[in-house]
Enzyme design. Structure first.
Site, PDB file in Angstrom:
ATOM      1  N   GLU A 196       6.965   3.029  44.039  1.00  0.00           N
ATOM      2  CA  GLU A 196       5.923   2.673  45.012  1.00  0.00           C
ATOM      3  C   GLU A 196       4.578   2.787  44.313  1.00  0.00           C
ATOM      4  O   GLU A 196       4.141   3.885  43.972  1.00  0.00           O
ATOM      5  CB  GLU A 196       5.982   3.614  46.224  1.00  0.00           C
ATOM      6  N   LYS A 199       7.941   6.624  57.458  1.00  0.00           N
ATOM      7  CA  LYS A 199       7.370   7.637  56.583  1.00  0.00           C
ATOM      8  C   LYS A 199       6.893   8.797  57.456  1.00  0.00           C
ATOM      9  O   LYS A 199       6.398   8.582  58.561  1.00  0.00           O
ATOM     10  CB  LYS A 199       6.198   7.022  55.810  1.00  0.00           C
TER      11      LYS A 199
END
Length: 215
Positions: A46, A133
């Site tokens: 990421e 998340k």
């Protein structure tokens, strides 16, 4: 549609259990970064929008098709659009950002919105999102909070980041409500710079070995 198109990436992340967060300030380290991740069979990265080199880094890391490259700290539709156009296969936001979520759904790109409260999770679920998340995990109660939230949100999986490190990550990884953990503790540019990645490689191997031992 969102659930279907995200299944493959969710499944792969859940197998690896680690989602490295990487902020690029020097593109010359990206080849070494890729080498270390591939060697340790961690095929995810990421790349955060915490530097001006995010788009260039996403583009460069996407070229070999060795890694599944995503964009992190995505706060605007423009950032999501730029990231996806340059090779990002998933998007992670620090909050529930409707314009980012809606754009990713339109593009059939998995999106992980940042959540911390029941209200956040409910808003994400209204878009059909079942993996969120949880950020910042340490500030918002860590595993205790995730376990409590998993009562009413029994059909949601969590990707916690923030305050997770090599000392406590296994507590999270072993929890059934957690798909994987994210963080810069997994690998970082500064650690690669230290000795051309030797320490970074050993540190990542150590994390993987711990995960494999408990499987």
């Amino acid at each position: 549609m969102l659930a279907n198109m995200g299944n493959e990436i969710y499944r792969k992340i859940e197998q690896v259990k680690l989602l490295p967060l990487y902020t690029a300030t020097d593109l010359t380290y990206l080849d070494r970064l890729e080498d270390i991740l591939v060697k340790n069979n961690v095929r995810f990265i990421e790349v955060t929008f915490r530097s001006d080199l995010a788009i260039e880094a996403i583009k460069k890391l996407s070229q070999s098709n060795e890694l599944i490259v995503g964009a992190g700290t995505v706060r605007t539709q423009k950032e999501a659009k730029d990231a996806i156009e340059n090779g990002a296969k998933f998007v992670v936001s620090p909050a529930v950002v409707p314009e980012v979520i809606e754009y990713c759904i339109e593009q059939d790109v998995p999106v992980f919105p940042g959540t911390a409260t029941p209200g956040d999770i409910q808003r994400a679920m209204e878009y059909g999102i079942k993996v969120v998340k949880f950020f910042p995990a340490d500030i918002y109660g860590g595993l205790k909070a995730i376990n409590a939230l998993s009562g009413p949100f029994y059909d949601v999986k969590f990707l916690p980041t923030g305050g997770i490190n090599e000392e406590n990550f296994m507590e999270y990884v072993q929890n059934d409500h957690i798909v994987a953990v994210g963080g810069s503790f997994i690998i970082s540019e500064s650690l690669i710079k230290k000795d051309d990645g030797e320490t970074a490689d050993k540190a990542l191997k150590s994390l993987i070995d711990k995960i494999n031992l408990q499987k």
